[in-house]
Write a protein that holds these residues in place. Sequence first.
Motif, PDB file in Angstrom:
ATOM      1  N   UNK A  25       0.858  -1.181   0.000  1.00 46.12           N
ATOM      2  CA  UNK A  25       0.000   0.000   0.000  1.00 46.12           C
ATOM      3  C   UNK A  25       0.896   1.233   0.000  1.00 46.12           C
ATOM      4  N   UNK A  26       0.699   2.113  -0.966  1.00 50.04           N
ATOM      5  CA  UNK A  26       1.545   3.305  -1.080  1.00 50.04           C
ATOM      6  C   UNK A  26       1.571   4.090   0.224  1.00 50.04           C
ATOM      7  N   UNK A  27       0.431   4.207   0.894  1.00 51.22           N
ATOM      8  CA  UNK A  27       0.335   5.033   2.098  1.00 51.22           C
ATOM      9  C   UNK A  27       0.960   4.369   3.325  1.00 51.22           C
ATOM     10  N   UNK A  28       1.201   3.077   3.262  1.00 50.91           N
ATOM     11  CA  UNK A  28       1.804   2.336   4.385  1.00 50.91           C
ATOM     12  C   UNK A  28       2.543   1.139   3.808  1.00 50.91           C
ATOM     13  N   UNK A  29       3.817   1.309   3.438  1.00 49.65           N
ATOM     14  CA  UNK A  29       4.518   0.265   2.679  1.00 49.65           C
ATOM     15  C   UNK A  29       4.769  -1.042   3.416  1.00 49.65           C
ATOM     16  N   UNK A  30       4.452  -1.114   4.707  1.00 48.23           N
ATOM     17  CA  UNK A  30       4.543  -2.412   5.394  1.00 48.23           C
ATOM     18  C   UNK A  30       3.192  -3.130   5.436  1.00 48.23           C
ATOM     19  N   UNK A  31       2.223  -2.629   4.653  1.00 46.51           N
ATOM     20  CA  UNK A  31       0.935  -3.314   4.461  1.00 46.51           C
ATOM     21  C   UNK A  31       0.895  -3.834   3.031  1.00 46.51           C
ATOM     22  N   UNK A  32       0.656  -5.128   2.901  1.00 42.95           N
ATOM     23  CA  UNK A  32       0.617  -5.794   1.599  1.00 42.95           C
ATOM     24  C   UNK A  32      -0.783  -6.314   1.340  1.00 42.95           C
ATOM     25  N   UNK A  33      -1.248  -6.149   0.092  1.00 43.03           N
ATOM     26  CA  UNK A  33      -2.549  -6.683  -0.324  1.00 43.03           C
ATOM     27  C   UNK A  33      -2.317  -7.589  -1.523  1.00 43.03           C
ATOM     28  N   UNK A  34      -2.553  -8.883  -1.350  1.00 41.39           N
ATOM     29  CA  UNK A  34      -2.264  -9.827  -2.439  1.00 41.39           C
ATOM     30  C   UNK A  34      -3.457 -10.694  -2.807  1.00 41.39           C
TER      31      UNK A  34
END
Length: 561
Positions: free
Chosen positions: A515-524
């Motif tokens: 997620x651009x706004x929180x790069x340690x959140x991944x959506x796969x």
Amino acid sequence: MANNEYDAIVVGSGISGGMAAKELTEKGLKVLMLERGRNIEHIKDYTNAHKEAWNYPHRDLPTQKRKQEEPVLQRDYPLNESTNGMWASHQDSPYVEKKRFDWYRGYHVGGRSLLWGRQSYRLNEEDFLANAKEGIAVDWPIRYEDISPWYDYVERFAGISGSRDGLDVLPDGQYLPPIPLNVVEKEVAQRLQKAFGGTRHLIHGRSANITQPKPEQNRVNCQYRNKCWLGCPFGGYFSTQSSTLPLAMKTGNLTLRPFSIVTRVLYDKDKKRATGVEILDSETNQTYVFKSKIVFLNASALNSVWMLMNSATDVWDGGLGSSSGELGHNIMDHHFRVGASAEVEGFDDKYYYGRRPSGFYIPRFRNWHDDKRNYLRGFGYQGSASRDGWNRNIAEMGIGAGLKDAIVEPGGWRIGMTAFGEMLPHHDNRIFLNKDKKDKWGLPVLEMDVEIKENEIAMRKDMKDDAVEMFERAGLKNVRGYEGDYAPGMGIHEMGGARMGRDPKTSVTNKFNQVWDAPNVFMTDGACMTSASCVNPSLTYMALTARAANYAVEELKKRNL
């Protein structure tokens, strides 16, 4: 490490969530996997796996009371006795339909990996290029060569049966021997090749049913029972329970917590990073906080988007990931329930073995190479041939010796197929939070504003007409085209809402699903899809998940997250 602190949190336990948990734990991370529904243990909890229709009080049909209780599920096959309790209840977990949307969810450990159709195909090179070429939505930030080795990886692990057909429209993969076509399907395949000069191909369906044992996963090859949606005690098809969860547990690095509804991702606006998640225990209504270095959102496309919309609202009105204005937009499905059926003469002395869990596939041929249509993209067909069973005679035969004689003989051969078409990503096909409507736990629900548009409507005409033409030119009898009732969501291939892209101004996630706004959140899961292709998407979710997990661990080692 405190029991509320982990290296990684995985939200959701379905196809992509299970894969994330396996990959991260095998790489040494301490992982918490959160599932909003109940636990289902492999084998032990497949309570209906050996039942037949006559073992149910109403012969596996829904009662009028159940239809009234579940107005969405009753629109299609999910409402029955054999899978009762496996599909989420609209009473407990409602949503609002600004436009009709058929949302079929599996809220339990394993999610829809226990219920899926198992058809497993790769996107092709053109699928990753088409948006940019046609000026549709935004360009994918990856190309086929970026994901191809990860397709290899997950195909070998999951066990995909299929044939290598050498078609650019449907790239070959790493396959176990295919589930055989029956005698009629083989004949129709040959006739189509001849009738269309090799431009249309009827091939083996590529399915996540193993045709050879996988002893390293304690899985036995498919038994041809065709009861996959009831859970397979043999591990004959890929699911979280049979494949990813046991291996993740084996590492000693996984904690599984069912009955855990993730209400929001916790966000540190100074560090611009997520710090963990907040959950609501669905049994006790108690709130808990779990901390982690990274978060993988794999709750299925629309639920993963819901979580972002409900997070960091003190920073962004639209929630975490909404800075681009694209969160919740560009929702897609595969539109289907269009095709044809026919009778096949000359094979009454032939039969087939077992109850196959897969049939044939006809890959896309429209808008491919020199073919140009009055719409964009294309469609493929899934189908099968079989002989009529005993129930063909019930209406006419009544009772007695005549009926007994008739039902011990198989009926005539029939063949049918349904097209699955690509749905374009339109910004105004969207979902959003409706804070006036609440679910059982007092949480705001999603409102659906999604529809098929002119491109899909034009495509559906060909989806029907081409099916009829192929059967007629193959010399089949009593060919009948059909177009059934369809609404978005019915394909159970929800995609979009947090699309991948190259620019944080026009997309929610980057080329590694951050997620651009929180790069340690991944959506796969399906939320990240930039376009839909026309093939079943689950294999792509698995490949993207394995790729992102590998990247996340490398970035953690570099202290970039």
